[in-house]
Design a protein around this motif. Structure first.
Motif, mmCIF file in Angstrom:
data_model
loop_
_atom_site.group_PDB
_atom_site.id
_atom_site.type_symbol
_atom_site.label_atom_id
_atom_site.label_comp_id
_atom_site.label_asym_id
_atom_site.label_seq_id
_atom_site.Cartn_x
_atom_site.Cartn_y
_atom_site.Cartn_z
ATOM 1 N N UNK A 1 0.821 -1.209 0.000
ATOM 2 C CA UNK A 1 0.000 0.000 0.000
ATOM 3 C C UNK A 1 0.855 1.259 0.000
ATOM 4 N N UNK A 2 1.927 1.246 0.770
ATOM 5 C CA UNK A 2 2.801 2.416 0.791
ATOM 6 C C UNK A 2 3.486 2.610 -0.557
ATOM 7 N N UNK A 3 3.938 1.514 -1.160
ATOM 8 C CA UNK A 3 4.557 1.629 -2.469
ATOM 9 C C UNK A 3 3.584 2.150 -3.515
ATOM 10 N N UNK A 4 2.346 1.667 -3.469
ATOM 11 C CA UNK A 4 1.332 2.157 -4.403
ATOM 12 C C UNK A 4 1.054 3.637 -4.188
ATOM 13 N N UNK A 5 1.000 4.071 -2.928
ATOM 14 C CA UNK A 5 0.761 5.483 -2.646
ATOM 15 C C UNK A 5 1.920 6.351 -3.140
ATOM 16 N N UNK A 6 3.159 5.862 -2.974
ATOM 17 C CA UNK A 6 4.322 6.618 -3.468
ATOM 18 C C UNK A 6 4.304 6.708 -4.991
ATOM 19 N N UNK A 7 3.970 5.591 -5.662
ATOM 20 C CA UNK A 7 3.896 5.611 -7.124
ATOM 21 C C UNK A 7 2.809 6.566 -7.600
ATOM 22 N N UNK A 8 1.674 6.554 -6.927
ATOM 23 C CA UNK A 8 0.575 7.453 -7.297
ATOM 24 C C UNK A 8 0.974 8.914 -7.102
ATOM 25 N N UNK A 9 1.633 9.213 -5.991
ATOM 26 C CA UNK A 9 2.083 10.581 -5.748
ATOM 27 C C UNK A 9 3.116 11.016 -6.779
ATOM 28 N N UNK A 10 4.073 10.124 -7.102
ATOM 29 C CA UNK A 10 5.085 10.452 -8.111
ATOM 30 C C UNK A 10 4.449 10.671 -9.478
ATOM 31 N N UNK A 11 3.449 9.872 -9.811
ATOM 32 C CA UNK A 11 2.751 10.020 -11.087
ATOM 33 C C UNK A 11 2.067 11.376 -11.169
ATOM 34 N N UNK A 12 1.416 11.791 -10.094
ATOM 35 C CA UNK A 12 0.757 13.101 -10.089
ATOM 36 C C UNK A 12 1.766 14.235 -10.217
ATOM 37 N N UNK A 13 2.891 14.101 -9.521
ATOM 38 C CA UNK A 13 3.912 15.137 -9.626
ATOM 39 C C UNK A 13 4.474 15.218 -11.036
ATOM 40 N N UNK A 14 4.744 14.086 -11.658
ATOM 41 C CA UNK A 14 5.256 14.097 -13.032
ATOM 42 C C UNK A 14 4.232 14.695 -14.001
ATOM 43 N N UNK A 15 2.954 14.410 -13.778
ATOM 44 C CA UNK A 15 1.919 14.964 -14.653
ATOM 45 C C UNK A 15 1.898 16.488 -14.571
ATOM 46 N N UNK A 16 1.872 17.023 -13.355
ATOM 47 C CA UNK A 16 1.813 18.478 -13.214
ATOM 48 C C UNK A 16 3.113 19.132 -13.645
ATOM 49 N N UNK A 17 4.241 18.448 -13.467
ATOM 50 C CA UNK A 17 5.507 18.985 -13.965
ATOM 51 C C UNK A 17 5.499 19.052 -15.491
ATOM 52 N N UNK A 18 4.943 18.018 -16.152
ATOM 53 C CA UNK A 18 4.858 18.026 -17.611
ATOM 54 C C UNK A 18 3.927 19.137 -18.098
ATOM 55 N N UNK A 19 2.803 19.321 -17.398
ATOM 56 C CA UNK A 19 1.886 20.400 -17.772
ATOM 57 C C UNK A 19 2.563 21.760 -17.627
ATOM 58 N N UNK A 20 3.252 21.978 -16.532
ATOM 59 C CA UNK A 20 3.942 23.242 -16.313
ATOM 60 C C UNK A 20 5.034 23.463 -17.364
ATOM 61 N N UNK A 21 5.775 22.385 -17.683
ATOM 62 C CA UNK A 21 6.831 22.494 -18.683
ATOM 63 C C UNK A 21 6.257 22.826 -20.056
ATOM 64 N N UNK A 22 5.129 22.203 -20.431
ATOM 65 C CA UNK A 22 4.492 22.487 -21.717
ATOM 66 C C UNK A 22 3.998 23.927 -21.773
ATOM 67 N N UNK A 23 3.378 24.396 -20.687
ATOM 68 C CA UNK A 23 2.914 25.784 -20.658
ATOM 69 C C UNK A 23 4.076 26.763 -20.741
ATOM 70 N N UNK A 24 5.204 26.413 -20.098
ATOM 71 C CA UNK A 24 6.374 27.281 -20.160
ATOM 72 C C UNK A 24 6.933 27.358 -21.579
#
Length: 214
Positions: free
Chosen positions: A166-189
């Protein structure tokens, strides 16, 4: 006949162990700045109480906990603990409280998996008739006790791997969300920089200046 009688006695012993054990495995969600308590009754002094918990998701996977006896005396407590496995003797008859507090988080809720087990120490009675049947019964009782201990160890191992999963799944989910928003920010930039460059070049070539006649 002797084998059947010994099997019958071993079955009674196993049922006695099952009846004397009361367990409650639960999963609860604790919101930010929330305190949640659960209760278990000890019918008589000397009973063993087992308490296990593990934070499955949320924040840094930590929680505050506190265990009190019927006289409001603190038996166990901890701050920012990820998991714990405790066994203590109930010296007082009554209701024991097991509380979790998510006071360190202002927005994040915690998912906690816990297990409260109240059991009496089984007492083996001496055999009524000495002989081969008593020896076989004693051997079967020893096997049952060993199997009971092995099952408890397997259960704890399963809980450990369940928590890790469960902890590993939560870490993967959090990392996935961070990568998504980082990609969105990078594209907007990148888009913003392209628009600014086009605007600057367009302004540079369309800028009007003074004209002189020769």
């Amino acid at each position: 006949m002797a084998v059947a009688f010994s099997l019958f006695l071993s079955l009674l012993c196993f049922l006695q162990l099952a009846i004397r054990t009361h367990a409650a495995a639960l999963t609860t969600t604790i919101g930010a700045n929330e305190r949640v308590c659960f209760y278990a009754d000890a019918d008589k002094a000397g009973e063993k109480i087992g308490f296990y918990f593990a934070v499955q998701s949320g924040g840094s996977f930590d929680i505050d906990f506190e265990v009190k006896d019927p006289n409001e005396k603190v038996l166990l407590d901890g701050k920012r603990e990820r998991q714990g496995d405790y066994v203590f003797t109930a010296n007082t008859v009554g209701e024991y409280s097991f509380c979790f507090e998510n006071d360190m988080s202002t927005l994040t809720e915690k998912l906690v998996d816990f297990d409260i087990m109240v059991e009496s120490e089984p007492r083996r009675e001496p055999p009524a008739k000495p002989g081969q049947i008593a020896d076989q019964t004693s051997a079967l009782e020893e096997s049952i006790f060993r199997l009971n201990g092995m099952l408890i160890n397997i259960k704890r191992t399963q809980k450990y791997f369940h928590t890790r999963e469960n902890r590993g799944f939560d870490i993967v989910k959090s990392t996935k969300n961070r990568m998504f928003w980082y990609t969105v920010f990078e594209s907007l930039a990148v888009i913003g920089m392209a628009v600014i460059q086009v605007y600057v070049l367009q302004t540079f070539f369309t800028k009007t200046g003074r004209r002189y006649k020769v």
